[in-house]
Design a protein around this motif. Structure first.
Motif, PDB file in Angstrom:
ATOM      1  N   ALA A   1       0.847  -1.192   0.000  1.00  0.00           N
ATOM      2  CA  ALA A   1       0.000   0.000   0.000  1.00  0.00           C
ATOM      3  C   ALA A   1       0.884   1.243   0.000  1.00  0.00           C
ATOM      4  CB  ALA A   1      -0.906   0.003   1.219  1.00  0.00           C
ATOM      5  N   ALA A   2       0.547   2.183  -0.893  1.00  0.00           N
ATOM      6  CA  ALA A   2       1.382   3.365  -1.069  1.00  0.00           C
ATOM      7  C   ALA A   2       1.264   4.331   0.100  1.00  0.00           C
ATOM      8  CB  ALA A   2       1.009   4.068  -2.374  1.00  0.00           C
ATOM      9  N   GLU A   3       0.151   4.288   0.789  1.00  0.00           N
ATOM     10  CA  GLU A   3      -0.047   5.196   1.923  1.00  0.00           C
ATOM     11  C   GLU A   3      -0.823   4.460   3.002  1.00  0.00           C
ATOM     12  OE1 GLU A   3      -2.717   8.350   0.971  1.00  0.00           O
ATOM     13  OE2 GLU A   3      -3.848   7.136  -0.432  1.00  0.00           O
ATOM     14  N   PRO A   4      -0.815   5.009   4.214  1.00  0.00           N
ATOM     15  CA  PRO A   4      -1.567   4.347   5.281  1.00  0.00           C
ATOM     16  C   PRO A   4      -3.060   4.315   4.973  1.00  0.00           C
ATOM     17  CG  PRO A   4      -0.057   5.987   6.192  1.00  0.00           C
ATOM     18  CD  PRO A   4      -0.057   6.165   4.704  1.00  0.00           C
ATOM     19  N   ILE A   5      -3.705   3.220   5.365  1.00  0.00           N
ATOM     20  CA  ILE A   5      -5.157   3.114   5.253  1.00  0.00           C
ATOM     21  C   ILE A   5      -5.702   3.645   6.579  1.00  0.00           C
ATOM     22  CG2 ILE A   5      -7.074   1.473   5.061  1.00  0.00           C
ATOM     23  CD1 ILE A   5      -4.405  -0.319   3.924  1.00  0.00           C
ATOM     24  N   VAL A   6      -6.411   4.753   6.501  1.00  0.00           N
ATOM     25  CA  VAL A   6      -6.868   5.393   7.739  1.00  0.00           C
ATOM     26  C   VAL A   6      -8.374   5.218   7.869  1.00  0.00           C
ATOM     27  CG1 VAL A   6      -6.956   7.514   9.097  1.00  0.00           C
ATOM     28  CG2 VAL A   6      -5.014   7.087   7.559  1.00  0.00           C
ATOM     29  N   VAL A   7      -8.788   4.587   8.944  1.00  0.00           N
ATOM     30  CA  VAL A   7     -10.209   4.436   9.227  1.00  0.00           C
ATOM     31  C   VAL A   7     -10.539   5.396  10.371  1.00  0.00           C
ATOM     32  CG1 VAL A   7     -12.045   2.866   9.962  1.00  0.00           C
ATOM     33  CG2 VAL A   7     -10.144   2.010   8.545  1.00  0.00           C
ATOM     34  N   GLU A   8     -11.385   6.366  10.061  1.00  0.00           N
ATOM     35  CA  GLU A   8     -11.785   7.334  11.078  1.00  0.00           C
ATOM     36  C   GLU A   8     -13.092   6.865  11.706  1.00  0.00           C
ATOM     37  OE1 GLU A   8     -10.228  10.051  12.000  1.00  0.00           O
ATOM     38  OE2 GLU A   8      -8.775  10.441  10.392  1.00  0.00           O
ATOM     39  N   VAL A   9     -13.076   6.664  12.997  1.00  0.00           N
ATOM     40  CA  VAL A   9     -14.296   6.267  13.704  1.00  0.00           C
ATOM     41  C   VAL A   9     -14.681   7.421  14.619  1.00  0.00           C
ATOM     42  CG1 VAL A   9     -15.337   4.614  15.299  1.00  0.00           C
ATOM     43  CG2 VAL A   9     -13.602   3.847  13.647  1.00  0.00           C
ATOM     44  N   ASP A  10     -15.812   8.043  14.297  1.00  0.00           N
ATOM     45  CA  ASP A  10     -16.214   9.214  15.072  1.00  0.00           C
ATOM     46  C   ASP A  10     -17.452   8.879  15.892  1.00  0.00           C
ATOM     47  OD1 ASP A  10     -15.999  11.837  15.930  1.00  0.00           O
ATOM     48  OD2 ASP A  10     -17.409  12.547  14.410  1.00  0.00           O
ATOM     49  N   GLY A  11     -17.345   9.011  17.191  1.00  0.00           N
ATOM     50  CA  GLY A  11     -18.471   8.709  18.073  1.00  0.00           C
ATOM     51  C   GLY A  11     -19.451   9.862  18.126  1.00  0.00           C
ATOM     52  N   THR A  12     -20.737   9.519  18.143  1.00  0.00           N
ATOM     53  CA  THR A  12     -21.763  10.558  18.106  1.00  0.00           C
ATOM     54  C   THR A  12     -22.618  10.592  19.369  1.00  0.00           C
ATOM     55  OG1 THR A  12     -23.158   8.985  16.926  1.00  0.00           O
ATOM     56  CG2 THR A  12     -21.954  10.585  15.595  1.00  0.00           C
ATOM     57  N   ASP A  13     -22.532   9.557  20.210  1.00  0.00           N
ATOM     58  CA  ASP A  13     -23.409   9.528  21.380  1.00  0.00           C
ATOM     59  C   ASP A  13     -22.843   8.569  22.435  1.00  0.00           C
ATOM     60  OD1 ASP A  13     -25.421   9.508  23.213  1.00  0.00           O
ATOM     61  OD2 ASP A  13     -26.928   8.568  21.901  1.00  0.00           O
ATOM     62  N   ALA A  14     -22.490   9.124  23.569  1.00  0.00           N
ATOM     63  CA  ALA A  14     -21.901   8.289  24.616  1.00  0.00           C
ATOM     64  C   ALA A  14     -22.969   7.546  25.420  1.00  0.00           C
ATOM     65  CB  ALA A  14     -21.052   9.132  25.563  1.00  0.00           C
ATOM     66  N   ASP A  15     -24.237   7.893  25.214  1.00  0.00           N
ATOM     67  CA  ASP A  15     -25.294   7.263  26.003  1.00  0.00           C
ATOM     68  C   ASP A  15     -25.822   5.980  25.379  1.00  0.00           C
ATOM     69  OD1 ASP A  15     -25.151   9.144  28.017  1.00  0.00           O
ATOM     70  OD2 ASP A  15     -26.444  10.523  26.911  1.00  0.00           O
ATOM     71  N   THR A  16     -25.519   5.749  24.098  1.00  0.00           N
ATOM     72  CA  THR A  16     -25.896   4.465  23.514  1.00  0.00           C
ATOM     73  C   THR A  16     -24.668   3.581  23.420  1.00  0.00           C
ATOM     74  OG1 THR A  16     -25.686   5.543  21.381  1.00  0.00           O
ATOM     75  CG2 THR A  16     -27.917   5.104  22.141  1.00  0.00           C
ATOM     76  N   THR A  17     -24.930   2.280  23.409  1.00  0.00           N
ATOM     77  CA  THR A  17     -23.830   1.323  23.358  1.00  0.00           C
ATOM     78  C   THR A  17     -23.861   0.598  22.018  1.00  0.00           C
ATOM     79  OG1 THR A  17     -25.302  -0.249  24.474  1.00  0.00           O
ATOM     80  CG2 THR A  17     -23.715   0.927  25.841  1.00  0.00           C
ATOM     81  N   SER A  18     -22.692   0.196  21.554  1.00  0.00           N
ATOM     82  CA  SER A  18     -22.640  -0.528  20.284  1.00  0.00           C
ATOM     83  C   SER A  18     -21.480  -1.514  20.290  1.00  0.00           C
ATOM     84  CB  SER A  18     -22.490   0.447  19.113  1.00  0.00           C
ATOM     85  OG  SER A  18     -21.217   1.058  19.144  1.00  0.00           O
ATOM     86  N   GLY A  19     -21.512  -2.416  19.323  1.00  0.00           N
ATOM     87  CA  GLY A  19     -20.436  -3.371  19.162  1.00  0.00           C
ATOM     88  C   GLY A  19     -19.847  -3.237  17.765  1.00  0.00           C
ATOM     89  N   ALA A  20     -18.578  -3.571  17.613  1.00  0.00           N
ATOM     90  CA  ALA A  20     -17.943  -3.468  16.298  1.00  0.00           C
ATOM     91  C   ALA A  20     -17.015  -4.655  16.084  1.00  0.00           C
ATOM     92  CB  ALA A  20     -17.161  -2.164  16.197  1.00  0.00           C
ATOM     93  N   HIS A  21     -17.066  -5.171  14.865  1.00  0.00           N
ATOM     94  CA  HIS A  21     -16.131  -6.234  14.491  1.00  0.00           C
ATOM     95  C   HIS A  21     -15.330  -5.756  13.287  1.00  0.00           C
ATOM     96  CE1 HIS A  21     -14.974 -10.270  12.697  1.00  0.00           C
ATOM     97  NE2 HIS A  21     -14.466 -10.302  13.913  1.00  0.00           N
TER      98      HIS A  21
END
Lengths: 252, 407
Positions: free
Chosen positions: B125-145
């Motif tokens: 890869a010619a450059e870093p692959i950047v995944v931006e994860v931006d949180g929108t609400d601290a009162d809800t919960t979620s899971g990520a794989h």
């Protein structure tokens, strides 16, 4: 002008058995342009004198005064003393991991002068100072004192002396642990400093060896926390021949 | 569960290739959620984590909330995207991870989608692959794989950058195929109220190189477990960590280098700074050298710099050795305040106390920041360290002009 006056200085250090007095009334005046050698046996308080002048927190001043050009040095913080024109070349310079020599020198110079040095002349000045002390150009990229040999540490102290250009330099056993070549290089650096206008030097040493390369104007014998005898450089020759026995016996 | 010497021995005899080692440091795994009880905080692997502040992520909080927004770039030859259905299911446990915690079991079982970064074989890869994860609400919960797949002899850097407010339980599975050179940088630069419970599991192939950097600055509670196993001999893993905890923050990093193959290497360096009341950091380093793992080299190191009163840094290196045939194994842990002699030395050169402290902290992190090896990240980290220092150590310093970057 640069006149360091030490008057009746008393200093204690905290020990397990309570405070212990190390300096017991030191009197010493260093006028501008003068080099004073302080010689004495181990444990006489020579290094305590150096660190007390610089303001190390380990030592408590219990009496007396130290002034530089009339200014009360003891009222100043460690960094204020340096900015007022005092410099201590340490016997055991401290490692500062991750901070490069180049960054350190620039930060110190900026602090001392109150403004950042001009980039072009500064790089030249640093390279020149390192070169004169036989430190190669990669030296500036190394972390301060980390992994330095004993000789490199001392040469780095003297490079700082040249660059920071204080009024009065206190050299604490700068000669200890140096081979003859390194001793010559360090001495030449100190002599270049002395040649500048109006500088004072307080040279603390256990051995007379360095006095062959740095000729003192005055020699003081330091015993049991104070000056036991003062004289010209012939006093050093006498110590070379006779050692400290006579003072220690007198003291005992 | 009780483990007797006999049961361990019989387990060893049954599978000499990959001996089963029972330990309270790594409980038995299962994909079945019901096999994992809700942690109480008394378990060895949970004893430092303030469970009450996890918003139920360790227990039964819903994992289907929509509280993060992810964007990414994909350099030529690399595919990045969300997969669902059978494809997502087939990726569960692709790193060899068999969940030993309830939250990782739940993420694998319940989260419908997987973010897949796929670097095919031989692609650089010619450059870093950047995944931006931006949180929108601290009162809800979620899971990520998340799955990061590095094909044979590929070379790439993946950056996972977390910002904003959210409560997230995440499993990141990393597969580094034979001969690949993979770097994964995970930055936890959350807002003050975020909660992030994550598990990073990597499988490092034969002669492959894996670098993992965990960088945690923000969030109310951040806990990350970064684990590594090896698929074949010659694999090498470098586990780096940098964290800066402020008042009230809990930042916990655990690593587990499981030497499952001979002549593999692991090298972990985690450095942290703490400032402010009730700033709490935890570092637990686990290295297991299995019987099969002859000729391996491992070193784990954790250093903490305590900048103010009222902070707590826990640091526990563990080393479990099942074979004596190793090249080298060691660990170091140190937690200290500012070194008075360092400050005196700098001050004796005219540098003010606060600026001296600043130099020392920068120096403390400098080597580590350089090791991350991604120039754009290095600059950012220096800036972030500076911003953290400004909050406390340097809050009274007006001008910082004297400090230059190292050139």
């Amino acid at each position: 002008m640069s006149k360091l006056v030490i008057t009746d200085l008393h200093v204690t250090v905290e020990t397990e058995d309570g405070p212990k007095e190390i300096l017991k009334g030191v009197d010493l005046t260093i006028n501008e342009g003068e080099t004073h050698a302080i010689m004495g046996p181990n444990g006489s308080g020579k290094s305590t004198l150096a660190y007390s002048i610089a303001g190390h927190p380990k030592y408590t001043i219990t009496g007396g005064s130290v002034t530089l050009d009339g200014q009360d040095v003891l009222a100043l913080s460690v960094d204020e003393r340096a900015r007022a024109g005092l410099f201590l070349a340490m016997q055991y310079p401290v490692e500062v991991p991750g901070v490069s020599v180049s960054n350190f020198l620039r930060t110190a110079k900026t602090a001392i002068d109150g403004e950042a040095p001009k980039l072009r002349t500064w790089v030249k000045d640093v390279n020149g100072a390192l070169e004169r002390l036989n430190l190669d150009s990669t030296f500036a990229q190394r972390s301060v004192n980390e992994g330095f040999s004993g000789g490199e540490k001392k040469r780095h102290e003297i490079a700082q002396l040249e660059l920071l250009d204080p009024k009065v330099a206190v050299l604490d056993e700068t000669d200890s642990g140096l081979d003859i070549d390194a001793l010559k290089i360090v001495s030449e650096g100190v002599n270049r400093f002395r040649e500048r206008e109006g500088k004072g030097v307080l040279l603390i040493t256990h051995y007379t060896r360095i006095l062959r390369y740095i000729e003192p104007d005055f020699v003081h014998v330091f015993v049991d926390g104070k000056v036991a005898e003062s004289g010209g450089k012939e006093l050093a020759d006498q110590l070379e021949a006779e050692g400290y026995d006579k003072y220690l016996k007198a003291n005992a | 569960m009780t483990v007797t010497t006999d049961s361990v021995r019989s387990a060893l005899e049954q599978s000499p290739e990959l001996d089963k080692v029972e330990s309270h440091l790594h409980p038995a795994g299962s994909f079945v959620v019901a096999d994992h009880e809700v942690p109480t905080g008394r378990e060895e692997i949970w004893r430092f984590t303030p469970l009450k502040r996890l918003k139920g992520l360790h227990a039964d909080a819903p994992l289907d909330g929509r509280n993060t927004h992810a964007t990414w770039n994909a350099p030529e030859g690399v595919s990045v995207g969300v997969v669902t259905g059978d494809e997502a299911t087939s990726l569960r446990g692709v790193s060899g991870w068999v969940p030993n915690t309830r939250f990782t079991a739940r993420v694998l079982a319940e989260v419908p989608a997987t973010l897949l970064v796929d670097v095919p074989a031989d692609v650089e890869a010619a450059e870093p692959i950047v995944v931006e994860v931006d949180g929108t609400d601290a009162d809800t919960t979620s899971g990520a794989h998340v799955v990061l797949r590095f094909g044979r002899h590929s070379k790439a850097v993946v950056v996972l950058n977390h910002t904003g407010s959210a409560a997230v339980a995440a499993v990141v599975e990393v597969v580094v195929a034979d001969g690949a050179e993979a770097s994964v940088v995970s930055i936890q630069d959350w807002a003050d109220d975020a909660v992030h419970l994550s598990h990073h599991q990597a499988r490092v192939g034969r002669d492959a190189t894996y670098k993992h950097a965990a960088i945690s600055f923000g969030g109310d509670l951040v806990r990350m477990d970064a684990n590594v196993t090896y698929d074949g001999p010659g694999g090498s893993a470098e586990l780096l960590g940098l964290y800066f905890a402020d008042a009230g923050q809990h930042i916990e990093h655990r690593i587990f280098a499981d030497h499952t193959a001979p002549r593999t290497k692991s090298h972990a360096v985690y450095k942290g700074a703490l400032q402010g009341e009730k700033a709490h950091t935890v570092w637990v380093g686990n290295v297991l050298i299995r019987k099969v793992a002859e000729g391996i080299e491992t070193y784990e190191e954790n250093r903490n710099l305590v900048l103010t009163d009222g902070c707590q840094a826990d640091s526990i290196p563990n080393l479990e050795i099942e074979t004596g045939e190793i090249e080298g194994a060691g660990h170091a842990s140190a937690t200290a305040r500012f070194d008075d002699n360092q400050l005196f030395y700098l001050q004796s050169r005219g540098v003010s106390e606060q600026e001296a402290q600043r130099l020392v902290v920068h120096g403390f992190f400098n080597d580590l920041i350089r090791k991350v090896g991604v120039p754009s990240i290095e600059d950012r980290l220096l800036t972030t360290v500076e911003a953290e220092l400004a909050k406390n150590v340097l809050k009274d310093v007006g001008s910082l002009a004297a400090f230059g970057s190292d050139s």
